[in-house]
Design an enzyme around this catalytic site. Structure first.
Site, PDB file in Angstrom:
ATOM      1  N   CYS A  92       0.786  -1.240   0.000  1.00  0.00           N
ATOM      2  CA  CYS A  92       0.000   0.000   0.000  1.00  0.00           C
ATOM      3  C   CYS A  92       0.815   1.286   0.000  1.00  0.00           C
ATOM      4  O   CYS A  92       0.587   2.158  -0.837  1.00  0.00           O
ATOM      5  CB  CYS A  92      -0.978  -0.003   1.172  1.00  0.00           C
ATOM      6  SG  CYS A  92      -0.200  -0.211   2.787  1.00  0.00           S
ATOM      7  N   HIS A 150      -1.145   6.664   5.493  1.00  0.00           N
ATOM      8  CA  HIS A 150      -0.085   5.659   5.576  1.00  0.00           C
ATOM      9  C   HIS A 150       1.179   6.037   4.811  1.00  0.00           C
ATOM     10  O   HIS A 150       1.819   5.193   4.175  1.00  0.00           O
ATOM     11  CB  HIS A 150      -0.604   4.297   5.108  1.00  0.00           C
ATOM     12  CG  HIS A 150       0.153   3.148   5.733  1.00  0.00           C
ATOM     13  ND1 HIS A 150      -0.125   1.833   5.467  1.00  0.00           N
ATOM     14  CD2 HIS A 150       1.181   3.129   6.626  1.00  0.00           C
ATOM     15  CE1 HIS A 150       0.693   1.050   6.151  1.00  0.00           C
ATOM     16  NE2 HIS A 150       1.501   1.831   6.863  1.00  0.00           N
TER      17      HIS A 150
END
Length: 665
Positions: A92, A150
């Protein structure tokens, strides 16, 4: 010689969280706005919906018959469904960095998912790199992030002051973004990683909260161009969904048979409802014909059977780890019912938006605009697509890949072995064609190795050619006059220098650090250990090479002969810092330093140190340790406190060292 550097190409360094060479080419450029929108035409809105860990075969429109995704399937029917869309990485964080920059992850400094603190690194997407808000602001866009970010692993202190946070990148609104590490997922209020977020309704489900916030954002900004990233935390593990939906799917025929997962299906239905509400809101506000809606995944699914017929899954550069669903919906512009095979990647999103807004993406991005694909429906030829994943995850070793046309090459970075596939004929990548098409394999290897070299990701091999200035050449021919012997354990057997070898003999645990009197002359150095003999007894016949300040502060690469295990020890003020380390046990049993020509190298490159091994056949890449969050060896003041060092740890028998050489670039 093996690995990513075997052509001896020069390397450029990484600065902070970003590739230094890339920073110079990424300064904001007024050329982005060289072609303003025509009078009376505003740039199109863009809503980019990312689904975390969505597999290739998990939507109805991509062939799934168990999960129910009617809204997404409707958008696919009324818009465009891509069949060769890729995430920029198999995990990710690097894919998100690519979305924000239009650059390959290797050029952003984010090549792996970012772990939570405490960690022996300090990685984040540097605000020095122009990102999506910077690029789109000249076109009048407001930018919003709803959900997962993130791109910083610093989870303490005020959110707006953390390095690499989305506010630092210029987002106008940041909503429901994590304050703590999101590791195992948390989908019902109160949310463990957003502890200060009040619920908007009793029993709030996180995906529904993101939906409500997205609808509100669109409504607030309906009178101006906007880019909204709706960044879902679902369907990432640990899976959790609304009980009524879980019960619905558990009652369906086939619920207990692979690849059907009732909880994942229930989570995905909430995502489907989210996308439907967003599409309905755009229509209700009269914005649907002015808005490009994109839905995709940040990487392949972690469940291999959810990526069928593709090979592999999350963390791998086979198709199952990087090929993802992509649906484009834009009534009046994207013609309905289209299936498009143009290879495209996350890096293409930002240049596409610039192009649609009337700007000229030019050569400012690694990605290219697919606006002609969207607006005219053509399949277009494009240049090669690259992926580099220089890390370990699960049982996967560092590897890289390139796709050019229908051919794709996957190359392992340690030994350089490669595999060639023809994706149109063999989407499952079951038949390696490298022997049948050697010229094509060589061509793609050259492309890939050039891309890796240009990225500056790896330091040069530890050879005199790349590090010509000798700073230390110790062959242990005399004594240890230039060395400090630093005991790490309470008991320390005395070392002996005899016959060109440094020997330690003991029958109880002894760990000694041998610190030279030479400090590294730059942050580009290579330290090579020539091991001698190993104890072949006890449990700790281990040797080390690297840098040491004293017995409580060092960075040493280790080799445990009994287990054929390599790794690294970062000790700060007496405490070993291991958080953030990759699962280097993948290398267990694969390294052998007992041969007559075996060598172990520690190569410093700023705050990153890379391990290479020569088992007699040339240098091989092993792993990289990033210590920037704990000790920044790129800082001359820090580096001046450290010296070149070797170390021995054993509990029975004798271990010898033949020599240590340190050179700088």
């Amino acid at each position: 010689m093996h690995g990513p550097n075997r052509n001896g190409l020069s390397r450029r360094g990484l600065l902070g969280g970003a590739a230094g060479a890339a920073l110079a080419s990424l300064v904001p450029d007024p050329a982005f706005a060289a072609r303003p929108p025509a009078p009376g035409r505003r740039p199109p809105n863009v809503v980019f919906v990312s689904v975390d860990d969505l597999g290739w075969d998990e939507l109805g429109s991509y062939g799934n018959t168990f999960n129910e995704t009617p809204e997404l399937d409707r958008l696919a029917r009324e818009g465009m469904r891509f069949t060769s869309a890729y995430a920029a990485a198999p995990l990710c964080s690097p894919t998100r960095a690519a979305l924000m920059t239009g650059r390959y992850p290797v050029r952003t400094g984010i090549t792996d998912f970012l772990r939570g603190e405490p960690a022996a690194s300090d990685k984040y997407l540097s605000p020095d790199i122009p990102t999506l808000p910077d690029v789109l602001r000249p076109f009048g866009y407001t930018t919003g992030l709803v959900g997962k970010w993130h791109l910083t692993e610093t989870y303490s202190g005020p959110y707006e002051e953390r390095p690499g946070n989305p506010h630092a990148h210029g987002f106008d609104e940041v909503i429901v973004s994590e304050r703590k590490y999101i590791g195992d997922g948390d989908y019902f209020h109160p949310y463990s990683f957003i502890p200060d977020l009040p619920a908007r309704e009793p029993g709030e489900y996180l995906t529904d909260r993101l939906t409500a916030e997205a609808v509100d954002y669109i409504t607030r900004h309906r009178h101006e161009p906007f880019f909204l990233h709706v960044s879902n935390y679902a369907v990432h593990t640990t899976l959790d969904a609304k009980p009524d939906l879980v019960a619905k799917y558990r009652a369906k025929p086939g619920a207990g048979q692979a690849p059907n997962r009732p909880v994942l299906a229930a989570m995905l239905e909430s995502i489907d409802q989210q996308v439907g509400r967003i599409a309905d809101t755009l229509a209700d506000l009269g914005l649907d014909r002015d808005t490009l809606l994109l839905v995709t995944s940040d990487n392949g699914g972690p469940y291999r059977d959810a990526n069928q017929p593709l090979r592999g899954g999350k963390g791998e550069l086979y198709e199952g780890g990087i090929r993802v669903p992509l649906i484009a919906y834009w009534p009046g512009t994207v013609a309905p019912g289209q299936r498009n095979a143009t290879p495209t990647s996350t890096v293409d999103v930002l240049p596409t938006v610039v192009d649609l807004a009337g700007g000229d993406p030019g050569g400012r991005f690694d990605g290219r605009s697919i606006a002609p694909v969207l607006t005219a429906g053509h399949e277009v030829e494009r240049g090669p697509l690259f992926w580099v994943y220089p890390h370990f995850i699960g049982r996967t070793h560092p590897h890289a890949a390139v796709r050019s046309g229908q051919f794709k090459l996957v190359q392992y970075l340690r030994d350089g072995r490669s595999e060639l596939y023809h994706l149109a004929r063999d989407p499952a990548e079951g038949s390696d064609l490298s022997a049948r098409h050697p010229q094509k394999a060589r061509q793609l290897r050259t492309l890939l190795e050039s891309h890796i070299a240009d990225s500056g990701l790896f330091p040069a091999l530890p050879t005199p050619e790349h590090y010509p200035t000798v700073e230390l050449a110790e062959s242990f021919d005399t004594d240890l006059r230039r060395w400090s012997v630093l005991p790490v354990t309470a008991y320390a057997a005395p070392p002996v220098v005899d016959g060109g070898r440094l020997a330690v003999t003991t029958d109880r645990m002894t760990h000694l650090v041998f610190r030279s009197d030479v400090a590294p002359g730059s942050d580009r150095v290579a330290v090579v250990l020539d091991p001698g003999t190993f104890a072949e007894a006890g449990t700790q016949d281990t040797v080390f090479v690297g840098l040491a300040r004293d017995a409580g502060n060092y960075l040493l690469f280790r080799y445990h002969n009994g287990l054929r295990r390599v790794g690294w020890d970062l000790r700060v003020d007496g405490a070993l810092i291991t958080a953030g380390a990759e699962p280097l046990d993948n290398l267990d049993g694969t390294v052998d330093l007992t041969g007559p020509a075996a060598r172990y190298a520690f190569v410093l490159h700023g705050h990153r140190a890379t391990a290479y091994v020569d088992q007699g056949g040339g240098w091989e890449f092993l792993f990289t340790a990033d210590t920037g969050g704990a000790v920044d060896f790129g800082d001359p003041a820090v580096r001046a406190q450290y010296r070149y060092a070797a170390s021995v740890r054993l509990d029975d028998g004798t271990v010898t060292l033949d020599g240590l050489t340190a050179r700088r670039a």
